[in-house]
Design a protein around this motif. Structure first.
Motif, PDB file in Angstrom:
ATOM      1  N   ARG A  24       0.840  -1.202   0.000  1.00 13.59           N
ATOM      2  CA  ARG A  24       0.000   0.000   0.000  1.00 13.59           C
ATOM      3  C   ARG A  24       0.872   1.248   0.000  1.00 13.59           C
ATOM      4  O   ARG A  24       1.789   1.374   0.811  1.00 13.59           O
ATOM      5  CB  ARG A  24      -0.916   0.011   1.222  1.00 13.59           C
ATOM      6  CG  ARG A  24      -1.735   1.287   1.374  1.00 13.59           C
ATOM      7  CD  ARG A  24      -2.756   1.150   2.509  1.00 13.59           C
ATOM      8  NE  ARG A  24      -2.135   0.928   3.802  1.00 13.59           N
ATOM      9  CZ  ARG A  24      -1.737   1.889   4.621  1.00 13.59           C
ATOM     10  NH1 ARG A  24      -1.864   3.161   4.257  1.00 13.59           N
ATOM     11  NH2 ARG A  24      -1.201   1.595   5.798  1.00 13.59           N
ATOM     12  N   SER A  25       0.549   2.150  -0.917  1.00 10.35           N
ATOM     13  CA  SER A  25       1.175   3.467  -0.906  1.00 10.35           C
ATOM     14  C   SER A  25       0.094   4.508  -0.713  1.00 10.35           C
ATOM     15  O   SER A  25      -1.061   4.293  -1.091  1.00 10.35           O
ATOM     16  CB  SER A  25       1.955   3.721  -2.199  1.00 10.35           C
ATOM     17  OG  SER A  25       1.092   3.685  -3.316  1.00 10.35           O
ATOM     18  N   SER A  27      -1.756   7.332   2.162  1.00 11.87           N
ATOM     19  CA  SER A  27      -2.338   7.186   3.499  1.00 11.87           C
ATOM     20  C   SER A  27      -3.845   7.021   3.433  1.00 11.87           C
ATOM     21  O   SER A  27      -4.497   7.634   2.585  1.00 11.87           O
ATOM     22  CB  SER A  27      -1.994   8.411   4.348  1.00 11.87           C
ATOM     23  OG  SER A  27      -0.596   8.495   4.562  1.00 11.87           O
ATOM     24  N   SER A  53      -6.942  -3.689  12.025  1.00 17.32           N
ATOM     25  CA  SER A  53      -5.841  -2.916  12.591  1.00 17.32           C
ATOM     26  C   SER A  53      -5.392  -3.452  13.948  1.00 17.32           C
ATOM     27  O   SER A  53      -4.243  -3.245  14.343  1.00 17.32           O
ATOM     28  CB  SER A  53      -6.239  -1.446  12.716  1.00 17.32           C
ATOM     29  OG  SER A  53      -7.422  -1.329  13.479  1.00 17.32           O
ATOM     30  N   ARG A  71       0.494  -9.438   8.054  1.00 19.62           N
ATOM     31  CA  ARG A  71       0.917  -8.133   7.550  1.00 19.62           C
ATOM     32  C   ARG A  71       2.258  -7.749   8.143  1.00 19.62           C
ATOM     33  O   ARG A  71       2.712  -8.303   9.145  1.00 19.62           O
ATOM     34  CB  ARG A  71      -0.120  -7.085   7.934  1.00 19.62           C
ATOM     35  CG  ARG A  71      -0.194  -6.881   9.440  1.00 19.62           C
ATOM     36  CD  ARG A  71      -1.300  -5.969   9.855  1.00 19.62           C
ATOM     37  NE  ARG A  71      -1.298  -5.825  11.307  1.00 19.62           N
ATOM     38  CZ  ARG A  71      -2.292  -5.348  12.005  1.00 19.62           C
ATOM     39  NH1 ARG A  71      -3.392  -4.953  11.391  1.00 19.62           N
ATOM     40  NH2 ARG A  71      -2.213  -5.246  13.317  1.00 19.62           N
ATOM     41  N   ASN A  73       3.459  -4.049   9.009  1.00 18.16           N
ATOM     42  CA  ASN A  73       3.102  -2.628   8.995  1.00 18.16           C
ATOM     43  C   ASN A  73       4.279  -1.737   8.613  1.00 18.16           C
ATOM     44  O   ASN A  73       4.081  -0.659   8.043  1.00 18.16           O
ATOM     45  CB  ASN A  73       2.563  -2.209  10.362  1.00 18.16           C
ATOM     46  CG  ASN A  73       1.190  -2.777  10.641  1.00 18.16           C
ATOM     47  OD1 ASN A  73       0.436  -3.079   9.717  1.00 18.16           O
ATOM     48  ND2 ASN A  73       0.860  -2.939  11.910  1.00 18.16           N
ATOM     49  N   ARG A  76       4.036  -1.574   5.055  1.00 19.06           N
ATOM     50  CA  ARG A  76       2.672  -1.377   4.548  1.00 19.06           C
ATOM     51  C   ARG A  76       2.256  -2.506   3.604  1.00 19.06           C
ATOM     52  O   ARG A  76       1.694  -2.267   2.538  1.00 19.06           O
ATOM     53  CB  ARG A  76       2.542  -0.034   3.840  1.00 19.06           C
ATOM     54  CG  ARG A  76       2.662   1.163   4.750  1.00 19.06           C
ATOM     55  CD  ARG A  76       2.378   2.443   3.985  1.00 19.06           C
ATOM     56  NE  ARG A  76       2.240   3.591   4.858  1.00 19.06           N
ATOM     57  CZ  ARG A  76       1.885   4.800   4.440  1.00 19.06           C
ATOM     58  NH1 ARG A  76       1.633   5.004   3.163  1.00 19.06           N
ATOM     59  NH2 ARG A  76       1.781   5.784   5.293  1.00 19.06           N
ATOM     60  N   THR A  77       2.530  -3.720   4.000  1.00 17.01           N
ATOM     61  CA  THR A  77       2.264  -4.857   3.138  1.00 17.01           C
ATOM     62  C   THR A  77       1.402  -5.880   3.860  1.00 17.01           C
ATOM     63  O   THR A  77       1.618  -6.165   5.039  1.00 17.01           O
ATOM     64  CB  THR A  77       3.581  -5.515   2.691  1.00 17.01           C
ATOM     65  OG1 THR A  77       4.370  -4.550   1.992  1.00 17.01           O
ATOM     66  CG2 THR A  77       3.320  -6.697   1.773  1.00 17.01           C
TER      67      THR A  77
END
Length: 115
Positions: A24-25, A27, A53, A71, A73, A76-77
């Motif tokens: 993820r790129s 915010s 989360s 994941r 964090n 961001r993967t």
């Protein structure tokens, strides 16, 4: 701008394994979780697995015990480890991220399981 980029799909024989990744790129305000969906030809998109989360996971009954979502964090993967693959797992797999306002989707990666 949020982007989700999947990788790791491919062709595998029944009983084999694959690991999907989604980076993820951008915010997402108050992101609640990420996960994976899939869509087979002629069928509706269905949930495969999600991770919230707080680390809670949820799986479709059809993949429980075979697939694992996790994941990292720091990068961001989110990943989907798929073991004991079956021909019925053949589909386009989509990465998903969500908050209370919206869902975000990747472009999808093809997974084909041969018998």
């Amino acid at each position: 701008q949020v982007q989700l980029v999947e990788s790791g799909g491919g062709l595998v024989q029944a009983g084999g394994s694959l690991r999907l990744s989604c980076v993820r790129s951008g915010s997402i305000f108050n992101i609640r979780g990420m996960g994976w969906y899939r869509q087979a030809p002629g069928k509706q998109r269905e949930l495969v697995a999600t991770i919230t989360s707080d680390g809670s996971t949820n799986y479709a009954d059809s993949v429980k015990g075979r697939f694992t979502v996790f994941r990292d964090n720091a990068v961001r993967t989110v990943y989907l480890q798929m073991n004991s693959l079956k021909p019925e797992d053949t589909a386009v797999y989509y990465c998903n991220a969500f908050n209370v306002l919206a869902n975000y989707w990747g472009q999808g990666t093809q997974v084909t399981v041969s018998s």
